[in-house]
Design an enzyme around this catalytic site. Structure first.
Site, PDB file in Angstrom:
ATOM      1  N   GLU A  21       3.822 -15.843 -13.475  1.00  0.00           N
ATOM      2  CA  GLU A  21       4.935 -16.788 -13.525  1.00  0.00           C
ATOM      3  C   GLU A  21       4.527 -18.183 -13.039  1.00  0.00           C
ATOM      4  O   GLU A  21       4.003 -18.345 -11.939  1.00  0.00           O
ATOM      5  CB  GLU A  21       6.089 -16.275 -12.660  1.00  0.00           C
TER       6      GLU A  21
ATOM      7  N   HIS B  23       6.032 -21.294 -11.745  1.00  0.00           N
ATOM      8  CA  HIS B  23       7.312 -21.535 -11.064  1.00  0.00           C
ATOM      9  C   HIS B  23       7.142 -22.757 -10.163  1.00  0.00           C
ATOM     10  O   HIS B  23       6.074 -22.943  -9.577  1.00  0.00           O
ATOM     11  CB  HIS B  23       7.607 -20.272 -10.220  1.00  0.00           C
TER      12      HIS B  23
ATOM     13  N   ASP C  55       8.703 -20.443 -16.284  1.00  0.00           N
ATOM     14  CA  ASP C  55       9.980 -20.521 -15.554  1.00  0.00           C
ATOM     15  C   ASP C  55      10.511 -21.946 -15.660  1.00  0.00           C
ATOM     16  O   ASP C  55       9.862 -22.898 -15.213  1.00  0.00           O
ATOM     17  CB  ASP C  55       9.806 -20.125 -14.086  1.00  0.00           C
TER      18      ASP C  55
ATOM     19  N   HIS D 207      11.392 -17.106 -18.217  1.00  0.00           N
ATOM     20  CA  HIS D 207      12.572 -17.072 -17.346  1.00  0.00           C
ATOM     21  C   HIS D 207      13.392 -18.312 -17.647  1.00  0.00           C
ATOM     22  O   HIS D 207      12.990 -19.424 -17.292  1.00  0.00           O
ATOM     23  CB  HIS D 207      12.168 -17.077 -15.871  1.00  0.00           C
TER      24      HIS D 207
ATOM     25  N   GLU E 272      18.068 -16.644 -16.385  1.00  0.00           N
ATOM     26  CA  GLU E 272      17.899 -16.377 -14.954  1.00  0.00           C
ATOM     27  C   GLU E 272      18.754 -17.364 -14.172  1.00  0.00           C
ATOM     28  O   GLU E 272      18.334 -18.479 -13.876  1.00  0.00           O
ATOM     29  CB  GLU E 272      16.427 -16.490 -14.544  1.00  0.00           C
TER      30      GLU E 272
END
Lengths: 368, 131
Positions: free
Chosen positions: A145, A147, A177, A275, A311
């Site tokens: 991920e 992020h 993300d 996400h 999300e």
């Protein structure tokens, strides 16, 4: 020219953390609710949040779970797993221990029927390379991920990308993300500070400080990240609200990443999962601080055929609106954006299963 | 994250010198014993002695020293743990209960040697019940 992508609609149950934690819904109840509301067909779950005893999953439980997902008409996309490198309080896991720790979770993903395991930034390129054959053996793609406070062109992410290229395994990739490419400080979080008695003047300064960092772009390194974090704490202290400082810092730097949408182009061929991070929906039915439309357009134009797990992360502070209403509204924005880009989101179960199967690599006879 | 839910309303019990309250995890995912780094139990402004504190989770009782190395027992996000300590209180009276928690978040590494820890607290008023 790349054929236009058709992302698969889905949700992560993380969006409903407050309802699960508050014992309003158990896991089965949330899965049934997700299907009944039409938030799928993609279903993402965090292993350590939803499965008691994770990553140990016995055959009976796995069978129950897979039957439930089939019965309600969803398709499992990503199992979010954790690289708990700091699980021993006095030291970090070494490479062999980390590989063993992640292997147990990869096996759990395979057993539960998830074709992707979302892994996290604390896994270094050497460990990803060591995990590639294990992922392949079990038929599970590892999607690390990206992020906030990292972002696609961050040196740590580029090092991983370059290693992926060298290793050449189709089982290594990234989870994008959307929190890395946010365009404003979330208004619902400002509202929650207002409800905690923060003055309008202070709130104006918080927004101004974040906008300054947005203009500058994401932090070049961890030192600059730390400096920004500290500046939010200082701002709160100067305004007589030191109690809000850490919160400003965590959210202002760790949730609302200030990179631009096209930064994702640095890794787009390796994006295996998404996400669809967001924080709220305004009175016009739009996400006021995440450029959802631009992000969906970028994915469509780059041929992305994987899943987008909506999300919702506003639940940390928003205890006055239903997360179910907010997910419903955000997914409408995604569908509209895909249509505007000349494509559509996949919402049909059979189509989603077939497309996800073609999108991800498989291993003959793989399993836990 | 969800600190307002740390103390379970209406769970204060007392038995002789010991007093206990049910505690919820203020985080979204399960954590092992090794990440439950410390707690304080304070009632009406009086703190239970640290060495008297015990943590009951999954039907087993631990001291905080026991938890330090325990990666087998996990605190699941929908389960209550029970925090108890030496602190005599009047049963059938209202009390201000405060719980402080220190948790390590094992996947967030903030330097080469350091894991993020969070300190959370919650205060609620409730009647004690004789156990």
């Amino acid at each position: 020219m790349t054929a236009l992508g058709k992302p698969i609609q889905g949700v992560t149950l993380y969006s409903f953390t407050r309802a699960f934690h508050g014992r309003e819904y158990d896991l089965e109840g949330l899965i049934r609710k997700t299907a009944a509301e039409g938030f799928g067909p993609g279903l993402e779950i965090i292993g350590f949040s939803s499965f008691r005893g994770f990553p140990e999953i016995d055959d009976h439980y796995a069978g129950w779970f897979r039957d439930l997902v089939d019965e309600v008409g969803l398709v499992t996309t990503s199992l979010a797993v954790n690289a708990d490198i700091g699980i021993h309080r006095d030291r970090l896991l070494n490479q062999d221990e980390l590989v063993a720790y992640m292997t147990r979770q990869i096996k759990a993903a395979a057993k539960l029927g998830f074709p992707i395991a979302r892994v996290q930034i604390s896994i270094e390129p050497d460990s990803m390379e060591a995990l590639a054959p294990i992922a392949e053996e079990h038929g599970v793609t590892l999607a690390l991920e990206v992020h906030a406070d990292q972002y696609a062109s961050h040196p740590r992410i580029l090092k991983l990308r370059d290693r992926y290229e060298k290793v050449g395994s189709p089982f290594l990739g990234f989870t994008m993300d959307w929190g890395a490419t946010v365009s404003g400080f979330a208004p619902s979080l400002i509202e929650s500070y207002r409800r905690r008695g923060a003055s309008e003047e202070l709130l104006g300064q918080v927004v101004d400080l974040w906008n300054t960092y947005y203009e500058q772009g994401p932090p070049a390194d961890q030192a600059e990240h730390g400096q920004r974090f500290g500046s939010f704490i200082g701002l709160a202290a100067r305004n007589g609200r030191p109690d809000l400082g850490i919160d400003f810092g965590i959210n202002g730097t760790g949730l609302f990443g200030p990179a631009r949408v096209d930064d994702w182009l640095a890794i787009v061929p390796w994006i295996k999962h998404v996400h669809g991070k967001f924080f709220g929906i305004d009175e016009n039915g739009e996400e006021p601080s995440v450029p959802v439309r631009d992000l969906v357009k970028l994915l469509v134009e780059n041929g992305y055929n994987g899943a987008i797990s909506s999300e919702y992360e506003g639940w940390h502070w928003n205890n006055w609106e239903s997360p179910f209403d907010i997910i419903r509204a955000e997914q409408a924005v995604q569908r509209s954006a895909a249509a505007d880009a000349g494509s559509r989101m996949i919402t049909d179960l059979a189509e989603a299963r077939a497309q996800l199967g073609a999108w991800l690599p498989t291993t003959e006879g793989a399993g836990a | 994250m969800i600190p307002d839910r740390i103390i379970e309303q209406g769970t204060l019990t007392t038995h002789g010198a010991r007093t206990a309250v049910e505690v919820r995890l203020p985080w979204y995912r399960a954590l092992p014993g090794s990440c439950i780094a410390g707690a304080k139990l304070t009632i009406d402004g009086v703190e239970a002695p640290a060495e008297s504190l015990r943590w009951n989770m999954n039907g087993r009782e631990f001291s905080f020293d026991d938890l330090r190395t325990n990666t087998e027992e996990w605190w699941f996000p929908t389960d209550s743990a029970v925090l108890s300590g030496d602190l005599p209180v009047d049963p059938d009276a209202e009390h201000d209960v405060r719980v402080d928690l220190i948790l390590y978040i094992p996947y967030i590494i903030v330097s080469d040697t350091e894991t993020l820890h969070i300190e959370e607290n919650d205060t609620k008023t409730m009647k004690a019940v004789a156990a």
